[in-house]
Design a protein around this motif. Structure first.
Motif, PDB file in Angstrom:
ATOM      1  N   LEU A   5      -7.878  34.350 116.093  1.00  0.00           N
ATOM      2  CA  LEU A   5      -7.870  33.579 114.667  1.00  0.00           C
ATOM      3  C   LEU A   5      -9.126  33.730 114.115  1.00  0.00           C
ATOM      4  O   LEU A   5     -10.105  34.307 114.823  1.00  0.00           O
ATOM      5  CB  LEU A   5      -7.990  32.189 115.265  1.00  0.00           C
ATOM      6  N   PRO A   6      -8.855  33.859 112.757  1.00  0.00           N
ATOM      7  CA  PRO A   6     -10.048  33.864 111.836  1.00  0.00           C
ATOM      8  C   PRO A   6     -11.358  32.742 111.839  1.00  0.00           C
ATOM      9  O   PRO A   6     -11.171  31.764 112.623  1.00  0.00           O
ATOM     10  CB  PRO A   6      -9.665  33.858 110.445  1.00  0.00           C
ATOM     11  N   ILE A   7     -12.526  33.470 111.569  1.00  0.00           N
ATOM     12  CA  ILE A   7     -13.618  32.597 111.894  1.00  0.00           C
ATOM     13  C   ILE A   7     -13.600  30.808 111.167  1.00  0.00           C
ATOM     14  O   ILE A   7     -13.687  30.056 112.042  1.00  0.00           O
ATOM     15  CB  ILE A   7     -14.906  33.138 111.398  1.00  0.00           C
ATOM     16  N   ALA A   8     -12.784  31.246 109.951  1.00  0.00           N
ATOM     17  CA  ALA A   8     -12.960  29.947 109.056  1.00  0.00           C
ATOM     18  C   ALA A   8     -11.765  29.181 109.968  1.00  0.00           C
ATOM     19  O   ALA A   8     -12.132  27.649 109.738  1.00  0.00           O
ATOM     20  CB  ALA A   8     -12.344  30.412 107.841  1.00  0.00           C
ATOM     21  N   THR A   9     -10.934  29.553 110.652  1.00  0.00           N
ATOM     22  CA  THR A   9      -9.956  28.531 111.090  1.00  0.00           C
ATOM     23  C   THR A   9     -10.489  28.014 112.583  1.00  0.00           C
ATOM     24  O   THR A   9     -10.553  26.752 112.857  1.00  0.00           O
ATOM     25  CB  THR A   9      -8.588  29.376 111.749  1.00  0.00           C
ATOM     26  N   LEU A  10     -11.360  28.664 113.284  1.00  0.00           N
ATOM     27  CA  LEU A  10     -12.048  28.382 114.450  1.00  0.00           C
ATOM     28  C   LEU A  10     -13.326  27.478 114.333  1.00  0.00           C
ATOM     29  O   LEU A  10     -13.282  26.276 115.182  1.00  0.00           O
ATOM     30  CB  LEU A  10     -12.640  29.604 115.106  1.00  0.00           C
ATOM     31  N   LEU A  11     -13.671  27.524 113.289  1.00  0.00           N
ATOM     32  CA  LEU A  11     -14.983  26.526 112.828  1.00  0.00           C
ATOM     33  C   LEU A  11     -14.342  25.616 112.019  1.00  0.00           C
ATOM     34  O   LEU A  11     -15.438  24.540 111.537  1.00  0.00           O
ATOM     35  CB  LEU A  11     -16.147  27.271 112.227  1.00  0.00           C
ATOM     36  N   GLY A  12     -13.400  25.418 111.630  1.00  0.00           N
ATOM     37  CA  GLY A  12     -12.396  24.386 110.612  1.00  0.00           C
ATOM     38  C   GLY A  12     -12.333  23.107 111.333  1.00  0.00           C
ATOM     39  O   GLY A  12     -12.563  22.928 112.443  1.00  0.00           O
ATOM     40  N   PHE A  13     -11.481  22.268 110.545  1.00  0.00           N
ATOM     41  CA  PHE A  13     -11.311  20.779 111.135  1.00  0.00           C
ATOM     42  C   PHE A  13      -9.901  20.670 111.306  1.00  0.00           C
ATOM     43  O   PHE A  13      -9.314  19.415 111.320  1.00  0.00           O
ATOM     44  CB  PHE A  13     -11.943  19.626 110.146  1.00  0.00           C
ATOM     45  N   PRO A  15      -5.950  21.671 113.273  1.00  0.00           N
ATOM     46  CA  PRO A  15      -5.545  21.592 114.747  1.00  0.00           C
ATOM     47  C   PRO A  15      -6.307  22.644 115.746  1.00  0.00           C
ATOM     48  O   PRO A  15      -6.192  22.522 117.118  1.00  0.00           O
ATOM     49  CB  PRO A  15      -4.289  21.526 114.652  1.00  0.00           C
ATOM     50  N   ASP A  16      -6.338  23.834 115.220  1.00  0.00           N
ATOM     51  CA  ASP A  16      -6.856  24.850 115.920  1.00  0.00           C
ATOM     52  C   ASP A  16      -8.498  24.939 115.598  1.00  0.00           C
ATOM     53  O   ASP A  16      -9.042  26.103 116.355  1.00  0.00           O
ATOM     54  CB  ASP A  16      -6.140  26.200 115.647  1.00  0.00           C
ATOM     55  N   GLY A  17      -9.009  24.324 115.020  1.00  0.00           N
ATOM     56  CA  GLY A  17     -10.389  24.367 114.840  1.00  0.00           C
ATOM     57  C   GLY A  17     -11.233  23.584 115.517  1.00  0.00           C
ATOM     58  O   GLY A  17     -10.780  22.479 116.206  1.00  0.00           O
ATOM     59  N   TRP A  18     -12.737  23.754 115.696  1.00  0.00           N
ATOM     60  CA  TRP A  18     -13.525  23.299 116.623  1.00  0.00           C
ATOM     61  C   TRP A  18     -14.482  22.253 115.760  1.00  0.00           C
ATOM     62  O   TRP A  18     -15.745  21.981 116.208  1.00  0.00           O
ATOM     63  CB  TRP A  18     -14.373  24.126 117.535  1.00  0.00           C
ATOM     64  N   GLY A  19     -14.354  22.308 114.429  1.00  0.00           N
ATOM     65  CA  GLY A  19     -15.393  21.748 113.685  1.00  0.00           C
ATOM     66  C   GLY A  19     -15.797  20.298 114.103  1.00  0.00           C
ATOM     67  O   GLY A  19     -16.898  19.696 114.197  1.00  0.00           O
ATOM     68  N   TRP A  20     -14.775  19.526 114.276  1.00  0.00           N
ATOM     69  CA  TRP A  20     -15.102  18.029 114.443  1.00  0.00           C
ATOM     70  C   TRP A  20     -15.438  17.869 115.943  1.00  0.00           C
ATOM     71  O   TRP A  20     -16.691  17.054 115.937  1.00  0.00           O
ATOM     72  CB  TRP A  20     -13.630  17.168 114.554  1.00  0.00           C
ATOM     73  N   ALA A  21     -15.381  18.515 116.811  1.00  0.00           N
ATOM     74  CA  ALA A  21     -16.067  18.563 118.064  1.00  0.00           C
ATOM     75  C   ALA A  21     -17.349  18.968 118.036  1.00  0.00           C
ATOM     76  O   ALA A  21     -18.280  18.258 118.649  1.00  0.00           O
ATOM     77  CB  ALA A  21     -15.303  19.617 118.992  1.00  0.00           C
ATOM     78  N   LEU A 195     -20.169  25.674 124.614  1.00  0.00           N
ATOM     79  CA  LEU A 195     -20.102  26.296 125.991  1.00  0.00           C
ATOM     80  C   LEU A 195     -18.419  26.168 126.143  1.00  0.00           C
ATOM     81  O   LEU A 195     -18.026  27.173 126.491  1.00  0.00           O
ATOM     82  CB  LEU A 195     -20.816  25.761 127.140  1.00  0.00           C
ATOM     83  N   VAL A 196     -17.742  25.204 126.231  1.00  0.00           N
ATOM     84  CA  VAL A 196     -16.284  24.850 126.238  1.00  0.00           C
ATOM     85  C   VAL A 196     -15.553  25.521 125.245  1.00  0.00           C
ATOM     86  O   VAL A 196     -14.774  26.470 125.381  1.00  0.00           O
ATOM     87  CB  VAL A 196     -16.007  23.074 126.136  1.00  0.00           C
ATOM     88  N   ALA A 197     -16.128  25.788 123.856  1.00  0.00           N
ATOM     89  CA  ALA A 197     -15.492  26.333 122.794  1.00  0.00           C
ATOM     90  C   ALA A 197     -15.476  27.924 123.071  1.00  0.00           C
ATOM     91  O   ALA A 197     -14.440  28.596 123.060  1.00  0.00           O
ATOM     92  CB  ALA A 197     -16.134  25.943 121.520  1.00  0.00           C
ATOM     93  N   ALA A 198     -16.562  28.250 123.621  1.00  0.00           N
ATOM     94  CA  ALA A 198     -16.878  29.696 123.703  1.00  0.00           C
ATOM     95  C   ALA A 198     -16.018  30.172 125.078  1.00  0.00           C
ATOM     96  O   ALA A 198     -15.242  31.396 124.850  1.00  0.00           O
ATOM     97  CB  ALA A 198     -18.324  30.055 123.996  1.00  0.00           C
ATOM     98  N   VAL A 213     -27.238  27.344 114.683  1.00  0.00           N
ATOM     99  CA  VAL A 213     -27.681  26.896 113.305  1.00  0.00           C
ATOM    100  C   VAL A 213     -27.435  25.630 113.038  1.00  0.00           C
ATOM    101  O   VAL A 213     -28.464  24.817 112.359  1.00  0.00           O
ATOM    102  CB  VAL A 213     -26.346  27.436 112.177  1.00  0.00           C
ATOM    103  N   LEU A 214     -26.931  24.777 113.771  1.00  0.00           N
ATOM    104  CA  LEU A 214     -26.464  23.362 113.821  1.00  0.00           C
ATOM    105  C   LEU A 214     -27.945  22.622 114.476  1.00  0.00           C
ATOM    106  O   LEU A 214     -28.676  21.823 113.829  1.00  0.00           O
ATOM    107  CB  LEU A 214     -25.590  22.642 114.572  1.00  0.00           C
ATOM    108  N   TYR A 215     -28.466  23.359 115.243  1.00  0.00           N
ATOM    109  CA  TYR A 215     -29.759  22.977 116.099  1.00  0.00           C
ATOM    110  C   TYR A 215     -30.961  23.020 114.804  1.00  0.00           C
ATOM    111  O   TYR A 215     -31.787  22.268 114.606  1.00  0.00           O
ATOM    112  CB  TYR A 215     -30.160  23.459 117.146  1.00  0.00           C
ATOM    113  N   LEU A 216     -31.124  24.058 114.179  1.00  0.00           N
ATOM    114  CA  LEU A 216     -31.946  24.623 113.157  1.00  0.00           C
ATOM    115  C   LEU A 216     -31.900  23.701 111.958  1.00  0.00           C
ATOM    116  O   LEU A 216     -32.872  23.009 111.519  1.00  0.00           O
ATOM    117  CB  LEU A 216     -31.678  26.039 112.650  1.00  0.00           C
ATOM    118  N   VAL A 217     -30.609  23.089 111.779  1.00  0.00           N
ATOM    119  CA  VAL A 217     -30.474  22.016 110.662  1.00  0.00           C
ATOM    120  C   VAL A 217     -30.970  20.808 111.138  1.00  0.00           C
ATOM    121  O   VAL A 217     -31.800  19.943 110.302  1.00  0.00           O
ATOM    122  CB  VAL A 217     -29.077  21.919 110.311  1.00  0.00           C
ATOM    123  N   MET A 218     -30.864  20.353 112.197  1.00  0.00           N
ATOM    124  CA  MET A 218     -31.278  19.094 112.841  1.00  0.00           C
ATOM    125  C   MET A 218     -32.924  19.237 112.777  1.00  0.00           C
ATOM    126  O   MET A 218     -33.487  18.214 112.479  1.00  0.00           O
ATOM    127  CB  MET A 218     -30.642  18.719 114.061  1.00  0.00           C
TER     128      MET A 218
END
Length: 240
Positions: A5-13, A15-21, A195-198, A213-218
């Protein structure tokens, strides 16, 4: 296949994305850090008061707490509470003839474990802030007829705040990063979700880089907020 799957889909929100998680995991990371900071601040203030106590045994106990908790790895404290808390709670319940309560929530365990270590560092910060207030100013406030609350509000608190905010900002950053250790307790914070997503997508670099990136943002947002608080604290101290 998820690894196709493309990156945009995997990081999206979708059904196949992990964005919300990932967003939920980042929120839980902040919750753990906030809970740990609150516990550390409360316990750290009590430890500071104990070290300043005239009771020698109390001052020595507070000092020993700091030496021990600053000298052991945070992961060891997390493991000790995660695996040892159920047994300690069961033993305590047995003393009163009660059934064992089971394991405490993972969120509570994580906040408490990191908070206990944070308290050892915050106690030193608070003690240094109190020592930075000139004794002569406190005596002058007493001579001017100020009561304990007025002395604290107008003389002690502004100066202590000025001295403790920068190191407290550093401790907050440590708490934020140490929250990743709670992943071993099964709590779905940012590191655990990554870890689970990877593992599920077989795209470890993508999700670990996203977590970074998310840790750096926080941490960057936290740094900006603490700098703003420091500037306000300086104006408060200067205009007390």
């Amino acid at each position: 296949m998820s690894d196709d799957l493309p990156i945009a889909t995997l990081l999206g929100f979708g059904p196949d994305g992990w964005g919300w998680a990932l967003v939920s995991g980042a929120g839980l990371t902040l919750a753990v850090a906030l809970g740990a900071m609150a516990i550390g601040t409360l316990l750290g203030a009590l430890l500071t008061a104990a070290q300043a106590s005239r009771a020698v045994w109390l001052a020595r106990a507070a000092a020993a707490y700091g030496v021990i908790l600053r000298g052991v790895p945070e992961l060891l404290v997390v493991l000790l509470l995660y695996f040892g808390a159920p047994g300690m709670l069961a033993a305590g319940a047995a003393l009163f003839g009660l059934p064992p309560p089971g394991s405490p929530p993972a969120l509570l365990t994580g906040c408490l474990a990191i908070g206990l270590v944070s308290a050892a560092y915050q106690a030193e910060v608070f003690r240094g802030g109190m020592l930075a207030v000139p004794r002569g100013q406190i005596e002058a406030a007493m001579a001017a007829g100020m009561g304990p609350f007025a002395r604290f509000r107008r003389v002690i608190a502004p100066q202590v705040l000025h001295h403790v905010l920068p190191p407290l900002g550093n401790i907050w950053q440590f708490n934020l990063k140490d929250s990743a250790l709670v992943s071993i307790a099964g709590l779905a914070e940012l590191m655990r979700v990554s870890l689970v997503a990877a593992g599920s997508t077989r795209r470890p670099f993508l999700f670990f880089a996203t977590a970074m990136v998310l840790y750096l943002v926080m941490t960057s947002a936290s740094t900006a907020l603490f700098r703003l608080a420091e500037r306000r604290g300086q104006r408060w101290a200067g205009g007390r």
